[in-house]
Design a protein around this motif. Sequence first.
Motif, short mmCIF file in Angstrom:
data_model
loop_
_atom_site.label_atom_id
_atom_site.label_comp_id
_atom_site.label_asym_id
_atom_site.label_seq_id
_atom_site.Cartn_x
_atom_site.Cartn_y
_atom_site.Cartn_z
N LEU A 10 -38.78 52.51 -18.03
CA LEU A 10 -39.76 53.03 -16.94
C LEU A 10 -39.03 52.89 -15.60
O LEU A 10 -38.21 51.89 -15.48
N PRO A 11 -39.34 53.45 -14.79
CA PRO A 11 -38.66 53.41 -13.37
C PRO A 11 -38.75 51.80 -12.86
O PRO A 11 -37.90 51.48 -12.21
N ALA A 12 -39.90 51.42 -13.05
CA ALA A 12 -39.92 49.77 -12.60
C ALA A 12 -39.15 48.96 -13.31
O ALA A 12 -38.91 47.81 -12.65
N ASP A 13 -38.40 49.20 -14.15
CA ASP A 13 -37.69 48.13 -15.29
C ASP A 13 -36.26 48.36 -14.34
O ASP A 13 -35.50 47.47 -14.58
N ALA A 14 -35.72 49.23 -13.36
CA ALA A 14 -34.74 49.59 -12.80
C ALA A 14 -33.96 48.02 -12.32
O ALA A 14 -32.87 47.73 -12.91
N PRO A 15 -34.64 47.59 -11.35
CA PRO A 15 -34.17 46.11 -11.06
C PRO A 15 -33.87 44.99 -11.87
O PRO A 15 -32.83 44.35 -11.96
N THR A 16 -34.77 44.93 -12.94
CA THR A 16 -34.40 44.19 -14.03
C THR A 16 -33.19 44.40 -14.70
O THR A 16 -32.34 43.54 -15.31
N LEU A 17 -33.23 45.80 -15.11
CA LEU A 17 -32.16 46.12 -15.94
C LEU A 17 -30.81 46.15 -15.17
O LEU A 17 -29.76 46.03 -15.86
N ALA A 18 -30.92 46.46 -14.06
CA ALA A 18 -29.46 46.38 -12.89
C ALA A 18 -29.16 44.77 -13.01
O ALA A 18 -27.84 44.67 -13.32
N ALA A 19 -29.74 43.82 -13.02
CA ALA A 19 -29.54 42.37 -13.31
C ALA A 19 -29.29 42.11 -14.45
O ALA A 19 -28.34 41.34 -14.71
N LEU A 20 -29.61 42.56 -15.61
CA LEU A 20 -29.08 42.50 -16.91
C LEU A 20 -27.91 42.96 -17.32
O LEU A 20 -26.85 42.46 -17.76
N PHE A 21 -27.49 44.02 -16.63
CA PHE A 21 -26.34 44.96 -16.54
C PHE A 21 -25.35 44.03 -16.08
O PHE A 21 -24.22 43.79 -16.71
N ARG A 22 -25.29 43.64 -14.80
CA ARG A 22 -24.63 42.61 -14.14
C ARG A 22 -24.13 41.34 -15.03
O ARG A 22 -23.16 40.97 -15.17
N ALA A 49 -30.87 52.45 -6.64
CA ALA A 49 -31.49 53.66 -6.68
C ALA A 49 -30.57 54.58 -7.82
O ALA A 49 -31.13 55.20 -8.58
N ALA A 50 -29.26 54.48 -7.39
CA ALA A 50 -28.09 55.32 -8.14
C ALA A 50 -28.22 54.98 -9.78
O ALA A 50 -28.10 55.84 -10.46
N PHE A 51 -28.41 53.73 -9.84
CA PHE A 51 -28.35 53.13 -11.29
C PHE A 51 -29.79 53.59 -11.85
O PHE A 51 -29.66 53.95 -12.92
N ALA A 52 -30.70 53.78 -11.05
CA ALA A 52 -32.05 53.97 -11.86
C ALA A 52 -31.99 55.27 -12.15
O ALA A 52 -32.41 55.75 -13.26
N ALA A 53 -31.29 56.34 -11.10
CA ALA A 53 -31.34 57.76 -11.55
C ALA A 53 -30.33 57.73 -12.73
O ALA A 53 -30.54 58.70 -13.54
N ARG A 54 -29.36 57.12 -13.04
CA ARG A 54 -28.46 57.35 -14.00
C ARG A 54 -29.49 57.07 -15.26
O ARG A 54 -29.38 57.80 -16.42
N LEU A 55 -29.98 55.97 -15.32
CA LEU A 55 -31.06 55.53 -16.61
C LEU A 55 -32.04 56.68 -16.60
O LEU A 55 -32.54 57.11 -17.83
N SER A 56 -32.68 57.26 -15.50
CA SER A 56 -33.70 58.01 -15.76
C SER A 56 -33.19 59.56 -16.15
O SER A 56 -33.74 60.15 -16.56
N GLY A 57 -31.85 59.67 -15.98
CA GLY A 57 -31.38 61.14 -16.13
C GLY A 57 -30.76 61.30 -17.59
O GLY A 57 -30.42 62.12 -17.97
N ALA A 58 -31.07 60.23 -18.37
CA ALA A 58 -30.47 59.99 -19.80
C ALA A 58 -31.86 59.59 -20.63
O ALA A 58 -32.72 59.30 -20.04
N LEU A 59 -31.78 59.83 -22.01
CA LEU A 59 -32.76 59.05 -22.61
C LEU A 59 -32.48 57.69 -22.89
O LEU A 59 -31.46 57.23 -23.64
#
Length: 165
Positions: A10-22, A49-59
């Motif tokens: 979900l788009p709302a996951d992006a900030p948490t997933l960015a931190a998890l990725f780091r 925003a670009a990281f979220a777009a990458r996640l949204s652009g894939a399954l």
Amino acid sequence: MAQPGLRPFLPADAPTLAALFRASVEELAAEDYDEDQREAWISAADDEAAFAARLSGALTIVALVDGELAGFASLKDNQLFDMLYVRPDLSGQGVGSALADAIEKLAGARGVTKLTVEASDSARDFFAARGYVGQSRNTVTVAGQWLGNTTMIKELAAPAAGRTH
């Protein structure tokens, strides 16, 4: 540990997933990549925003353990296993395997007969244990740093023919 729950990104996951990725790159890749290389790799999440777009652009699917985001994986263009990251404190506890199983099943259900992954040196053994076979060794430049990875391919089982009752 119980099997993690899985759901779509979900788009709302992006900030948490960015931190998890780091955190995942910083801690889990430390044996294979030096600090400058890890910092360059981590920079992929600097623009959230670009990281979220990458996640949204894939399954992209996420794993939940005790209601908290524990990892994520993505399938790009129905043929590239693009990302697989797990929270460092849950590494080796089945989260990555559950995500990889799901990505492989989703790809197979979409008629994909082989999956390709550009496996980091840290993930190469994980993918090899799942039946991915190394094809080529690569060096990629990320934020001015050279990082090695391996192109690996896994042949997926043909989807079962529709059953009639």
